[in-house]
Motif scaffolding. Sequence first.
Motif, PDB file in Angstrom:
ATOM      1  N   GLY A   1       4.389  -5.504   9.503  1.00 51.93           N
ATOM      2  CA  GLY A   1       4.845  -5.137   8.392  1.00 51.93           C
ATOM      3  C   GLY A   1       6.162  -4.891   8.119  1.00 51.93           C
ATOM      4  O   GLY A   1       7.327  -5.540   6.803  1.00 51.93           O
TER       5      GLY A   1
ATOM      6  N   ASN B   1       3.401   6.906   2.028  1.00 56.54           N
ATOM      7  CA  ASN B   1       2.655   7.142   3.134  1.00 56.54           C
ATOM      8  C   ASN B   1       3.720   8.430   4.085  1.00 56.54           C
ATOM      9  O   ASN B   1       5.566   8.370   4.520  1.00 56.54           O
ATOM     10  CB  ASN B   1       2.892   6.003   4.366  1.00 56.54           C
ATOM     11  CG  ASN B   1       2.557   5.937   5.842  1.00 56.54           C
ATOM     12  OD1 ASN B   1       2.462   7.305   6.051  1.00 56.54           O
ATOM     13  ND2 ASN B   1       2.895   5.708   6.118  1.00 56.54           N
TER      14      ASN B   1
ATOM     15  N   ASP C   1       6.142  -1.124  -1.678  1.00 52.87           N
ATOM     16  CA  ASP C   1       5.081  -2.121  -0.791  1.00 52.87           C
ATOM     17  C   ASP C   1       3.649  -1.673  -0.686  1.00 52.87           C
ATOM     18  O   ASP C   1       3.489  -0.337  -1.003  1.00 52.87           O
ATOM     19  CB  ASP C   1       5.850  -1.139   0.560  1.00 52.87           C
ATOM     20  CG  ASP C   1       4.957  -1.093   1.437  1.00 52.87           C
ATOM     21  OD1 ASP C   1       3.704  -1.288   2.426  1.00 52.87           O
ATOM     22  OD2 ASP C   1       5.034  -1.004   2.933  1.00 52.87           O
TER      23      ASP C   1
ATOM     24  N   SER D   1       1.411  -4.013   5.019  1.00 55.03           N
ATOM     25  CA  SER D   1       1.724  -4.287   6.630  1.00 55.03           C
ATOM     26  C   SER D   1       0.492  -4.375   7.332  1.00 55.03           C
ATOM     27  O   SER D   1      -0.580  -3.769   6.338  1.00 55.03           O
ATOM     28  CB  SER D   1       1.950  -2.908   7.143  1.00 55.03           C
ATOM     29  OG  SER D   1       1.450  -3.219   8.237  1.00 55.03           O
TER      30      SER D   1
ATOM     31  N   THR E   1      -1.139  -5.398   9.395  1.00 52.74           N
ATOM     32  CA  THR E   1      -1.261  -4.055  10.696  1.00 52.74           C
ATOM     33  C   THR E   1      -3.084  -3.499  10.381  1.00 52.74           C
ATOM     34  O   THR E   1      -3.743  -2.909  10.763  1.00 52.74           O
ATOM     35  CB  THR E   1      -1.055  -3.297  11.012  1.00 52.74           C
ATOM     36  OG1 THR E   1       0.933  -4.381  11.184  1.00 52.74           O
ATOM     37  CG2 THR E   1      -0.786  -3.228  12.771  1.00 52.74           C
ATOM     38  N   LYS E   2      -2.370  -2.958   8.638  1.00 50.58           N
ATOM     39  CA  LYS E   2      -3.611  -1.876   8.374  1.00 50.58           C
ATOM     40  C   LYS E   2      -5.282  -2.495   8.232  1.00 50.58           C
ATOM     41  O   LYS E   2      -5.676  -2.715   8.635  1.00 50.58           O
ATOM     42  CB  LYS E   2      -2.589  -1.018   6.891  1.00 50.58           C
ATOM     43  CG  LYS E   2      -1.215  -0.686   7.904  1.00 50.58           C
ATOM     44  CD  LYS E   2      -1.112   0.414   9.038  1.00 50.58           C
ATOM     45  CE  LYS E   2      -0.496   0.536   9.431  1.00 50.58           C
ATOM     46  NZ  LYS E   2       0.866   0.654  10.048  1.00 50.58           N
TER      47      LYS E   2
END
Length: 427
Positions: free
Chosen positions: A85, A158, A183, A205, A207-208
């Motif tokens: 990300g 976040n 984002d 990202s 990844t999440k």
Amino acid sequence: MNKDWKIETVAVQGGYEPKSGEARIMPIVQSTTFKYDSAEHVTKLFDLEEPGFFYTRLANPTNDAFEQKIAQMEGGVGALATSAGQAATTLSIFNICQAGQHFITASTLYGGTYNLFACTLPKMGIEVTFVDPEAPADEILKAFRPNTRALFAETIGNPGLNVLDFAKFSAIAQQKQVPLIIDSTFATPYLCRPFEHGANIVIHSATKYIDGHATSVGGVIVDGGNFNWDNGRYPELTEPDVSYHGLQYVKSFGPLAYIIKARVQLMRDMGMTPSPFNSFLFNHGLHTLPLRMQRHSENALAVATFLETHKSVSWVCYPGLASHPSHERATKYLPKGSSGVLTFGIKGGAEAGRKFMEATKLIALVVHVGDARSCVLHPASTTHRQLSEEQQISSGVAPDLIRLSVGIENVEDIIADIDQALSVSRR
Ligand code: PLP
């Protein structure tokens, strides 16, 4: 792909259409390079006259399938997968901002992005102004300079969990003729549609939630194809690129100019390429993204509601709760749910927080969000640790804040685990 397909169908069927006799599932093309019979064919690929693959740093069939699917889900014109990300964020800025130029960002950011913008990019000569996203528009407008290139923000900050005022941010970006880069990691393409609310570039990202199973680090940039780069302010997209024998991105690729430049210029030079294996896993993650995001959101709302009346909890922050300052915006921009992350303050401060995190059994203490499994973290001592206390507060991190990423397990089990850990925290 049928362009009328709804997002749930695109999530399952988009990005890859096997021909008769080909693999039903997009294979992992774990090959650095691709073989051709004629030099002329390879020349055409290098000159971008024909689509195709010649080296995986630039493009790869498995990465391409993931890129196409996510672009379709977001409603963008194209996408570029990246190795993380953070790489997506970095490239999204580098593509239109160089030394001596400037961009503006909402201050409520993931800690890694905050560091990138506050420390690393300024070292490279890129100036960054942080603005309070809740400030009135005229105050944010004052931060603009003649060399301002972009406006950046997170859909759901976040870990502050403020929902972005898209109407205000997109109006400011339009007035100043700069792209709005969003984002949207926490919201995912399923819960929020940033391009419908004025965003021009969306990053994630992966990844999440896109992965969703905590297997792979990756990112993606999606181009909305809806920004006029030909407004006289972005010569890197309209003038000849000396590093690509005079290619003019807007002239040659129209609405795809930004994302093609990011690939053929920046990915070529910087190589933040994802592994095809990771793209294969992201593609699998996307199949179930709509289902998971429904469940994450339902579970998080139930947990937030439980915590709100708990005697060991001083405050709860979840955009799906009526008590949240962004609740109205959540209803508008996140109509299908407010995602799986919530934060709360535990009575007894940092020490009680430590006891709580060590006492959870089903919920794991990990530096992660967006996993199918529930997880917990104290950002001030971990993800936001490198920031000063002042920077922590400006990015939405109170010292007593505990972040829960509520998974897709049975919500009664999650709540029972939280309840027993809260009773340990009081001892
Ligand atoms: N953006 C947000 C909102 C994040 O939460 C994160 C990581 O937590 C990133 C970007 C960075 O992503 P990655 O860890 O894949 O580099």
